[in-house]
Write a protein that holds these residues in place. Structure first.
Motif, mmCIF file in Angstrom:
data_model
loop_
_atom_site.group_PDB
_atom_site.id
_atom_site.type_symbol
_atom_site.label_atom_id
_atom_site.label_comp_id
_atom_site.label_asym_id
_atom_site.label_seq_id
_atom_site.Cartn_x
_atom_site.Cartn_y
_atom_site.Cartn_z
ATOM 1 N N LEU A 187 0.824 -1.204 0.000
ATOM 2 C CA LEU A 187 0.000 0.000 0.000
ATOM 3 C C LEU A 187 0.860 1.256 0.000
ATOM 4 N N LEU A 188 1.896 1.273 0.833
ATOM 5 C CA LEU A 188 2.795 2.424 0.904
ATOM 6 C C LEU A 188 3.484 2.653 -0.438
ATOM 7 N N ILE A 189 3.998 1.597 -1.037
ATOM 8 C CA ILE A 189 4.719 1.732 -2.305
ATOM 9 C C ILE A 189 3.787 2.194 -3.419
ATOM 10 N N GLU A 190 2.592 1.625 -3.491
ATOM 11 C CA GLU A 190 1.650 2.053 -4.535
ATOM 12 C C GLU A 190 1.235 3.505 -4.327
ATOM 13 N N ARG A 191 1.041 3.896 -3.079
ATOM 14 C CA ARG A 191 0.682 5.291 -2.794
ATOM 15 C C ARG A 191 1.802 6.223 -3.214
ATOM 16 N N ARG A 192 3.051 5.874 -2.905
ATOM 17 C CA ARG A 192 4.192 6.698 -3.327
ATOM 18 C C ARG A 192 4.322 6.715 -4.843
ATOM 19 N N ARG A 193 4.149 5.562 -5.474
ATOM 20 C CA ARG A 193 4.256 5.472 -6.927
ATOM 21 C C ARG A 193 3.292 6.450 -7.605
ATOM 22 N N ARG A 194 2.118 6.588 -7.026
ATOM 23 C CA ARG A 194 1.101 7.492 -7.585
ATOM 24 C C ARG A 194 1.226 8.920 -7.076
ATOM 25 N N GLY A 195 2.075 9.144 -6.074
ATOM 26 C CA GLY A 195 2.242 10.485 -5.516
ATOM 27 C C GLY A 195 1.063 10.934 -4.677
ATOM 28 N N LEU A 196 0.400 9.993 -4.003
ATOM 29 C CA LEU A 196 -0.798 10.304 -3.226
ATOM 30 C C LEU A 196 -0.477 10.449 -1.743
ATOM 31 N N SER A 197 -1.154 11.369 -1.117
ATOM 32 C CA SER A 197 -1.084 11.465 0.338
ATOM 33 C C SER A 197 -1.953 10.349 0.923
ATOM 34 N N ILE A 198 -1.846 10.135 2.214
ATOM 35 C CA ILE A 198 -2.697 9.135 2.860
ATOM 36 C C ILE A 198 -4.163 9.511 2.689
ATOM 37 N N ALA A 199 -4.474 10.785 2.832
ATOM 38 C CA ALA A 199 -5.863 11.236 2.682
ATOM 39 C C ALA A 199 -6.384 10.946 1.276
ATOM 40 N N GLU A 200 -5.581 11.209 0.260
ATOM 41 C CA GLU A 200 -6.011 10.971 -1.124
ATOM 42 C C GLU A 200 -6.197 9.485 -1.397
#
Length: 90
Positions: A37-50
């Motif tokens: 989850l962390l890696i996919e969120r970083r890959r997309r440039g998303l904050s936790i809220a997004e």
């Protein structure tokens, strides 16, 4: 340049550009769901809220998933699989 010297970590919105520049992702393969989850969120440039809004779940729930404090429920497993681009159970 500060993150290159380990003085500050890059902000999450900078990760997509860093990945494009480097030509690879600068972290190890994920070992847990939280890592994925962390890696996919970083890959997309998303904050936790997004990321949480995209599933949709509460920000605190997302944060606990990334840390491995909470397990995913049956109700949310399909939504997370869609976010990660895999089928449920993978």
């Amino acid at each position: 340049m500060w993150w290159e010297r380990d003085e500050h970590a890059p902000t999450v919105c900078q990760y997509p550009a860093i990945i494009r520049y480097l030509g690879y992702e600068p972290w190890p393969e994920p070992a847990t769901l939280g890592d994925r989850l962390l890696i996919e969120r970083r890959r997309r440039g998303l904050s936790i809220a997004e990321a949480a809004r995209g599933v949709p779940v509460d920000e605190g729930t997302w944060r606990r998933w990334e840390r491995g404090d909470w397990k995913v429920t049956r109700r949310t497993v399909g939504k997370l699989a869609t976010f990660l681009g895999c089928s449920p159970g993978n």
